[in-house]
Design a protein around this motif. Sequence first.
Motif, PDB file in Angstrom:
ATOM      1  N   TYR A  18      -1.060  -3.269   7.990  1.00 48.48           N
ATOM      2  CA  TYR A  18       0.144  -3.425   7.181  1.00 48.48           C
ATOM      3  C   TYR A  18       1.288  -4.011   8.009  1.00 48.48           C
ATOM      4  O   TYR A  18       2.089  -4.789   7.506  1.00 48.48           O
ATOM      5  CB  TYR A  18       0.550  -2.096   6.540  1.00 48.48           C
ATOM      6  CG  TYR A  18      -0.405  -1.691   5.452  1.00 48.48           C
ATOM      7  CD1 TYR A  18      -0.356  -2.297   4.202  1.00 48.48           C
ATOM      8  CD2 TYR A  18      -1.381  -0.728   5.675  1.00 48.48           C
ATOM      9  CE1 TYR A  18      -1.243  -1.953   3.197  1.00 48.48           C
ATOM     10  CE2 TYR A  18      -2.276  -0.371   4.675  1.00 48.48           C
ATOM     11  CZ  TYR A  18      -2.203  -0.984   3.442  1.00 48.48           C
ATOM     12  OH  TYR A  18      -3.087  -0.641   2.464  1.00 48.48           O
ATOM     13  N   ASP A  39       3.211  -7.523   7.052  1.00 43.47           N
ATOM     14  CA  ASP A  39       4.666  -7.617   6.981  1.00 43.47           C
ATOM     15  C   ASP A  39       5.192  -8.642   7.978  1.00 43.47           C
ATOM     16  O   ASP A  39       6.088  -9.431   7.656  1.00 43.47           O
ATOM     17  CB  ASP A  39       5.264  -6.240   7.247  1.00 43.47           C
ATOM     18  CG  ASP A  39       6.698  -6.114   6.800  1.00 43.47           C
ATOM     19  OD1 ASP A  39       7.071  -6.731   5.776  1.00 43.47           O
ATOM     20  OD2 ASP A  39       7.464  -5.406   7.470  1.00 43.47           O
ATOM     21  N   VAL A  74       9.475  -3.928  -0.536  1.00 44.17           N
ATOM     22  CA  VAL A  74       8.051  -3.816  -0.845  1.00 44.17           C
ATOM     23  C   VAL A  74       7.857  -2.682  -1.837  1.00 44.17           C
ATOM     24  O   VAL A  74       8.310  -1.563  -1.611  1.00 44.17           O
ATOM     25  CB  VAL A  74       7.225  -3.565   0.437  1.00 44.17           C
ATOM     26  CG1 VAL A  74       5.760  -3.338   0.097  1.00 44.17           C
ATOM     27  CG2 VAL A  74       7.372  -4.732   1.398  1.00 44.17           C
ATOM     28  N   GLU A 121       4.553  -2.501  -3.551  1.00 47.78           N
ATOM     29  CA  GLU A 121       3.112  -2.279  -3.694  1.00 47.78           C
ATOM     30  C   GLU A 121       2.397  -2.923  -2.511  1.00 47.78           C
ATOM     31  O   GLU A 121       2.766  -4.018  -2.089  1.00 47.78           O
ATOM     32  CB  GLU A 121       2.616  -2.912  -4.993  1.00 47.78           C
ATOM     33  CG  GLU A 121       1.127  -2.792  -5.213  1.00 47.78           C
ATOM     34  CD  GLU A 121       0.687  -3.457  -6.501  1.00 47.78           C
ATOM     35  OE1 GLU A 121       1.119  -3.006  -7.578  1.00 47.78           O
ATOM     36  OE2 GLU A 121      -0.072  -4.437  -6.418  1.00 47.78           O
ATOM     37  N   THR A 122       1.393  -2.226  -1.986  1.00 49.37           N
ATOM     38  CA  THR A 122       0.579  -2.778  -0.907  1.00 49.37           C
ATOM     39  C   THR A 122      -0.889  -2.416  -1.135  1.00 49.37           C
ATOM     40  O   THR A 122      -1.196  -1.424  -1.798  1.00 49.37           O
ATOM     41  CB  THR A 122       0.990  -2.235   0.472  1.00 49.37           C
ATOM     42  OG1 THR A 122       0.792  -0.825   0.498  1.00 49.37           O
ATOM     43  CG2 THR A 122       2.423  -2.570   0.799  1.00 49.37           C
ATOM     44  N   SER A 165      10.107 -10.845  -8.689  1.00 44.79           N
ATOM     45  CA  SER A 165       9.088 -10.389  -7.740  1.00 44.79           C
ATOM     46  C   SER A 165       8.199 -11.527  -7.253  1.00 44.79           C
ATOM     47  O   SER A 165       8.086 -12.572  -7.899  1.00 44.79           O
ATOM     48  CB  SER A 165       8.214  -9.305  -8.382  1.00 44.79           C
ATOM     49  OG  SER A 165       7.470  -9.854  -9.455  1.00 44.79           O
ATOM     50  N   ARG A 205       4.234 -11.870  -5.348  1.00 46.73           N
ATOM     51  CA  ARG A 205       3.004 -11.249  -4.835  1.00 46.73           C
ATOM     52  C   ARG A 205       2.441 -12.150  -3.738  1.00 46.73           C
ATOM     53  O   ARG A 205       1.999 -13.272  -4.006  1.00 46.73           O
ATOM     54  CB  ARG A 205       1.965 -11.060  -5.928  1.00 46.73           C
ATOM     55  CG  ARG A 205       0.667 -10.437  -5.387  1.00 46.73           C
ATOM     56  CD  ARG A 205      -0.389 -10.347  -6.475  1.00 46.73           C
ATOM     57  NE  ARG A 205      -1.695 -10.143  -5.924  1.00 46.73           N
ATOM     58  CZ  ARG A 205      -2.425  -9.044  -6.065  1.00 46.73           C
ATOM     59  NH1 ARG A 205      -1.927  -8.024  -6.749  1.00 46.73           N
ATOM     60  NH2 ARG A 205      -3.617  -8.952  -5.534  1.00 46.73           N
ATOM     61  N   PHE A 258       0.872  -7.662  -0.818  1.00 51.42           N
ATOM     62  CA  PHE A 258       2.005  -6.807  -1.121  1.00 51.42           C
ATOM     63  C   PHE A 258       2.949  -7.549  -2.045  1.00 51.42           C
ATOM     64  O   PHE A 258       2.931  -8.769  -2.143  1.00 51.42           O
ATOM     65  CB  PHE A 258       2.666  -6.175   0.101  1.00 51.42           C
ATOM     66  CG  PHE A 258       3.417  -7.070   1.029  1.00 51.42           C
ATOM     67  CD1 PHE A 258       4.725  -7.422   0.792  1.00 51.42           C
ATOM     68  CD2 PHE A 258       2.816  -7.498   2.198  1.00 51.42           C
ATOM     69  CE1 PHE A 258       5.430  -8.194   1.693  1.00 51.42           C
ATOM     70  CE2 PHE A 258       3.514  -8.272   3.107  1.00 51.42           C
ATOM     71  CZ  PHE A 258       4.822  -8.623   2.849  1.00 51.42           C
ATOM     72  N   HIS A 265       6.859  -8.030  -3.200  1.00 45.55           N
ATOM     73  CA  HIS A 265       8.291  -7.907  -2.925  1.00 45.55           C
ATOM     74  C   HIS A 265       9.023  -7.957  -4.256  1.00 45.55           C
ATOM     75  O   HIS A 265       8.710  -8.801  -5.098  1.00 45.55           O
ATOM     76  CB  HIS A 265       8.789  -9.110  -2.117  1.00 45.55           C
ATOM     77  CG  HIS A 265       8.783  -8.935  -0.653  1.00 45.55           C
ATOM     78  ND1 HIS A 265       8.964  -9.997   0.204  1.00 45.55           N
ATOM     79  CD2 HIS A 265       8.651  -7.842   0.135  1.00 45.55           C
ATOM     80  CE1 HIS A 265       8.928  -9.566   1.451  1.00 45.55           C
ATOM     81  NE2 HIS A 265       8.736  -8.275   1.433  1.00 45.55           N
TER      82      HIS A 265
END
Length: 152
Positions: free
Chosen positions: A36, A40, A66, A68-69, A96, A98, A117, A119
Amino acid sequence: MSKSIPRRADYRHFQDIPTRWGDQDSYGHINNAAYYFYFDTLVALFLAGRGLQPAPADPGSSLAVVVETMCRFHSPAYFPDVLAGGLRVARIGRSSVRYEIGLFRAGEELACAEGHFVHVQVDAATQRQTVPVPQALRDALAALLVPEAEAG
């Protein structure tokens, strides 16, 4: 039916991401949580390289948070690997984005890990109210956008 493992050709932008000694776990491979960090880092470097990370104190600016991941592992990576992080954008909505990421070990065509993820753009002052994705960000991400049929 299982999903196929992403290939390098599935991604639009690449950035080298060195693994760190501290990323290893007691089994001698990169710990799952480190992936992760790599995801990022990849997106942050892409955005920063295009001047798209405004300071939170800028009046009227927005932040990307963020919401969702996900990460799917296919094979281990190790220190001192330098991973090639592949980046693409599956969707740009009103507020958003993805991002989809593939991580590749040197010389390998198939991803050792893949993920995404999301944003969401929010007002920097409140960090709650959603705001539209800025046009400059939409423009920068256009080159990373993949057709819906290719997106994960």
